[in-house]
Write a protein that holds these residues in place. Structure first.
Motif, short mmCIF file in Angstrom:
data_model
loop_
_atom_site.label_atom_id
_atom_site.label_comp_id
_atom_site.label_asym_id
_atom_site.label_seq_id
_atom_site.Cartn_x
_atom_site.Cartn_y
_atom_site.Cartn_z
N UNK A 39 69.62 88.25 29.70
CA UNK A 39 69.62 88.15 28.24
C UNK A 39 69.99 89.49 27.60
N UNK A 40 69.65 90.59 28.27
CA UNK A 40 69.97 91.91 27.71
C UNK A 40 71.45 92.23 27.93
N UNK A 43 73.52 90.24 25.54
CA UNK A 43 73.43 90.74 24.17
C UNK A 43 74.23 92.04 24.00
N UNK A 44 74.22 92.90 25.02
CA UNK A 44 75.02 94.13 24.92
C UNK A 44 76.50 93.75 24.86
N UNK A 46 77.72 91.06 23.65
CA UNK A 46 77.96 90.51 22.31
C UNK A 46 78.15 91.63 21.28
N UNK A 47 77.42 92.72 21.47
CA UNK A 47 77.56 93.83 20.54
C UNK A 47 79.00 94.34 20.52
N UNK A 48 79.58 94.46 21.71
CA UNK A 48 80.92 95.04 21.80
C UNK A 48 82.03 93.99 21.67
N UNK A 83 73.06 98.99 32.12
CA UNK A 83 73.53 99.33 30.77
C UNK A 83 74.90 100.04 30.86
N UNK B 48 70.72 98.52 22.43
CA UNK B 48 72.04 97.92 22.15
C UNK B 48 71.99 96.40 22.24
N UNK B 49 71.09 95.89 23.10
CA UNK B 49 70.93 94.43 23.16
C UNK B 49 70.40 93.92 21.81
N UNK B 51 71.03 95.19 18.92
CA UNK B 51 72.17 95.14 17.99
C UNK B 51 73.05 93.93 18.29
N UNK B 52 73.18 93.62 19.59
CA UNK B 52 74.01 92.47 19.98
C UNK B 52 73.44 91.15 19.50
N UNK B 53 72.11 91.03 19.52
CA UNK B 53 71.52 89.75 19.10
C UNK B 53 71.69 89.52 17.60
N UNK B 55 74.38 89.53 16.24
CA UNK B 55 75.64 88.79 16.11
C UNK B 55 75.49 87.34 16.56
#
Lengths: 193, 116
Positions: A39-40, A43-44, A46-48, A83, B48-49, B51-53, B55
């Motif tokens: 999940x982490x 999500x990272x 998704x950020x980029x 990461x 950073x995760x 921040x990603x969530x 979105x």
């Protein structure tokens, strides 16, 4: 042949699992690590990448290379390693697509899309801060104020923003940069000792 | 300061996806909010995760994607690579098969067949 598989210790720490994988590579260990961090990592991505399908592909790619990487490299801090490889993969993807707007927003356009993040995760404890009066004095006024409020007075970002008048983004940035400066100070001090 | 809610951190000590969505929707008490921010200040993966969530609009969608990814990885890891002991069985089986094959060739072509 699944009945022949041994049940892996799901409660083991990341380091124990990595050690076990190095001794005898077994996909079950990757599964456990993946369940903990998927999940982490997603999500990272998704950020980029800002796209669900691309982020899913990225996570699957990272999983696929884990089989070899975990044997090839000695990884002490799995979460930090994950990461770094996740971020680097995303930046390479963006660079290959020439997606400069996203790179700029990530503050990495000048580095050519390579992460210059060699820092390990670092947790600043109140004990550190109490020994660091001199170092705190060397920070900028804003950094010192935010670092003190956050670590010593245990105020949340919102409370700090309300108290100081800074925006949330500024508060995060002052804490992050202040912490980095303190860390550098600590390293120099320990290096000179 | 009170201990943070157990659902905030997973067994690996990092943020759970529930924690990230509750943080965004301001559905946390002050102690949990500070615990999350303190963790993020020392952990870039979680920071950073988080921040990603931002979105991903809906938590249900995110949960579904994560479940999908976990299923895919489970399938792949079970079919990707045979275990070391399985590789040994495959190798031993191949050697036995080759020996038997060569023995039959030898008997049939050089000894004139099995029965005289």
């Amino acid at each position: 042949m699944r009945f022949l598989r041994s049940k892996k210790n799901r409660a083991g720490t990341d380091s124990e699992l990595l050690e076990e994988y190095r001794r005898s590579p077994d996909g079950q260990i990757i599964e456990i690590l993946f369940e903990r961090y998927c999940h982490l990592a997603f999500a990272v991505c998704m950020k980029y990448l800002r796209n669900e399908e691309d982020s899913k592909d990225a996570v699957m790619h990272l999983f696929a290379r884990m089989h070899d990487d975990l044997v090839k490299y000695r990884i002490d801090h799995f979460s930090h390693w994950l990461y770094v490889i996740t971020k680097n993969y995303c930046l390479k993807e963006l660079k290959s697509r020439k997606n400069f707007s996203t790179l700029e927003e990530a503050g990495l356009a000048d580095t050519g899309g390579e992460s210059n993040d060699g820092e390990e995760d670092f947790d600043l404890t109140p004990q550190h801060l109490q020994q660091l009066d001199n170092a705190l004095a060397a920070l900028s006024e804003e950094q010192m104020q935010c670092v003190r409020l956050f670590y010593l007075d245990e105020k949340t970002y919102t409370e700090i923003a309300d108290q100081t008048g800074f925006t949330l983004k500024q508060v995060k940035s002052f804490i992050q940069n202040g912490k980095r400066n303190l860390r550098n100070y600590l390293e120099r001090k320990n290096g000179n000792a | 300061m009170e201990m943070p809610d157990e659902k905030i951190f997973s067994s690996s000590g990092h943020l759970t996806h529930e924690a990230m969505f509750r943080y965004h929707s301001h559905a946390l008490n002050r102690e949990d909010q500070y615990a999350i921010e303190k963790h993020m200040a020392g952990c870039r993966l979680c920071a950073e995760a988080m921040e990603g969530t931002e979105k991903i609009r809906k938590e249900e969608r995110y949960t579904r994607i994560i479940a999908e990814l976990r299923r895919a990885v489970r399938r792949r890891s079970r079919s990707a690579k045979p275990l070391p002991f399985m590789q040994a069985y495959i190798l031993a089986g191949t050697i036995v098969f080759l020996i038997l094959f060569l023995l039959i060739i030898y008997i049939v072509f050089f000894r004139g067949g099995i029965v005289k």
